[in-house]
Scaffold this motif. Structure first.
Motif, PDB file in Angstrom:
ATOM      1  N   ALA A   1       5.413  15.584 -27.574  1.00 53.47           N
ATOM      2  CA  ALA A   1       5.946  15.339 -28.911  1.00 53.47           C
ATOM      3  C   ALA A   1       5.531  16.516 -29.794  1.00 53.47           C
ATOM      4  N   LEU A   2       6.331  16.785 -30.811  1.00 48.44           N
ATOM      5  CA  LEU A   2       6.058  17.918 -31.692  1.00 48.44           C
ATOM      6  C   LEU A   2       6.308  17.543 -33.140  1.00 48.44           C
ATOM      7  N   LEU A   3       5.339  17.836 -33.970  1.00 51.24           N
ATOM      8  CA  LEU A   3       5.501  17.818 -35.413  1.00 51.24           C
ATOM      9  C   LEU A   3       5.504  19.291 -35.809  1.00 51.24           C
ATOM     10  N   PRO A   4       6.672  19.870 -36.109  1.00 47.21           N
ATOM     11  CA  PRO A   4       6.768  21.320 -36.259  1.00 47.21           C
ATOM     12  C   PRO A   4       5.891  21.923 -37.358  1.00 47.21           C
TER      13      PRO A   4
ATOM     14  N   VAL B   1      -1.062   0.438 -34.070  1.00 49.47           N
ATOM     15  CA  VAL B   1      -0.398   1.690 -34.435  1.00 49.47           C
ATOM     16  C   VAL B   1      -0.999   2.775 -33.551  1.00 49.47           C
ATOM     17  N   VAL B   2      -2.236   3.078 -33.743  1.00 48.08           N
ATOM     18  CA  VAL B   2      -3.048   3.843 -32.799  1.00 48.08           C
ATOM     19  C   VAL B   2      -4.420   3.207 -32.900  1.00 48.08           C
ATOM     20  N   THR B   3      -4.825   2.483 -31.863  1.00 47.58           N
ATOM     21  CA  THR B   3      -6.150   1.880 -31.915  1.00 47.58           C
ATOM     22  C   THR B   3      -7.127   3.034 -32.016  1.00 47.58           C
TER      23      THR B   3
ATOM     24  N   PRO C   1       6.185   4.019 -26.002  1.00 46.33           N
ATOM     25  CA  PRO C   1       5.292   2.934 -26.416  1.00 46.33           C
ATOM     26  C   PRO C   1       3.859   2.979 -25.907  1.00 46.33           C
ATOM     27  N   ARG C   2       3.546   3.669 -24.835  1.00 43.99           N
ATOM     28  CA  ARG C   2       2.196   3.577 -24.277  1.00 43.99           C
ATOM     29  C   ARG C   2       1.126   4.251 -25.122  1.00 43.99           C
ATOM     30  N   ARG C   3       1.444   4.686 -26.302  1.00 38.99           N
ATOM     31  CA  ARG C   3       0.511   5.425 -27.144  1.00 38.99           C
ATOM     32  C   ARG C   3      -0.504   4.562 -27.884  1.00 38.99           C
ATOM     33  N   THR C   4      -0.627   3.302 -27.594  1.00 41.32           N
ATOM     34  CA  THR C   4      -1.374   2.420 -28.475  1.00 41.32           C
ATOM     35  C   THR C   4      -2.831   2.157 -28.094  1.00 41.32           C
TER      36      THR C   4
ATOM     37  N   LYS D   1       5.192   9.529 -38.435  1.00 43.23           N
ATOM     38  CA  LYS D   1       6.589   9.673 -38.004  1.00 43.23           C
ATOM     39  C   LYS D   1       6.646  10.318 -36.627  1.00 43.23           C
ATOM     40  N   ALA D   2       5.822  11.320 -36.412  1.00 39.38           N
ATOM     41  CA  ALA D   2       5.791  11.973 -35.103  1.00 39.38           C
ATOM     42  C   ALA D   2       5.259  11.034 -34.029  1.00 39.38           C
ATOM     43  N   LEU D   3       4.252  10.222 -34.371  1.00 39.36           N
ATOM     44  CA  LEU D   3       3.724   9.254 -33.405  1.00 39.36           C
ATOM     45  C   LEU D   3       4.760   8.194 -33.063  1.00 39.36           C
ATOM     46  N   ASP D   4       5.581   7.824 -34.031  1.00 39.76           N
ATOM     47  CA  ASP D   4       6.638   6.840 -33.782  1.00 39.76           C
ATOM     48  C   ASP D   4       7.635   7.321 -32.746  1.00 39.76           C
ATOM     49  N   ALA D   5       7.772   8.634 -32.603  1.00 39.55           N
ATOM     50  CA  ALA D   5       8.713   9.194 -31.632  1.00 39.55           C
ATOM     51  C   ALA D   5       8.176   9.161 -30.203  1.00 39.55           C
TER      52      ALA D   5
END
Length: 184
Positions: free
Chosen positions: A127-130, A24-26, A171-174, A164-168
């Motif tokens: 990415a933005l989580l408002p 998900v996020v190491t 893929p290289r976010r892991t 939810k914001a990370l899901d947006a």
């Protein structure tokens, strides 16, 4: 809770992100914000942390202490701008986590503060989580006695917002995440 912020034993969103399973996020979540620290402090610490951790993702959730000290919203914008620029230059993806201020600070200030995050997200393509506190914003029981900091029981709802914001993100976010955070 003491006069300067939440108790150290309160569970935070970044603690929950840190506890996520691999893939998900190491987790490598670095706490940068000290109780009462302002964005300029986070900005000063950032270069060393980027060099040390080489994160693939930087979660920027700061600004609250600047607001509480009534610093100009333009200062927050300047600091978040520099943080985004440095993180992106270091090869990290950025998730900006926005915050809204209470209306008693006046419409110009509160609107300007909120718009900082969306404008910077557009400028840098992040990415933005408002609004992190959206799921609990109207629930008085979700806040500590200061009416600013969420209680530990509210943190899972906030963590879900962050996920939810990370899901947006692409893929290289892991790999690794370094979190700049002020709102706990």
């Amino acid at each position: 809770m003491d006069a300067t912020g939440p108790r150290a034993d309160d569970l935070t969103v970044c603690d929950l992100v840190d506890a996520l399973p691999d893939g998900v996020v190491t987790p490598l979540v670095t706490l940068l914000d000290e109780t009462g620290a302002i964005d300029a402090d986070d900005l000063a610490r950032l270069p060393a942390l980027l060099a040390e951790h080489q994160p693939k993702l930087v979660i920027v959730s700061i600004g609250g202490n600047d607001f509480l000290r009534k610093l100009p919203e333009s200062d927050t914008r300047t600091h978040v701008h520099a943080i985004c620029k440095q993180a992106l230059a270091a090869g990290a993806q950025v998730l900006l986590v926005g915050m809204r201020m209470p209306p008693n600070y006046g419409p110009e200030y509160t609107r300007g503060f909120e718009q900082n995050f969306s404008a910077l997200s557009r400028q840098y393509g992040t990415a933005l989580l408002p609004f992190l506190l959206e799921p609990i914003a109207l629930d008085r029981n979700a806040y500590q006695a200061d009416n600013l900091h969420p209680v530990a029981a509210a943190q899972p709802l906030l963590a879900e917002q962050v996920l939810k914001a990370l899901d947006a993100l692409p893929p290289r976010r892991t790999r690794r995440a370094t979190a700049l955070r002020g709102w706990r």
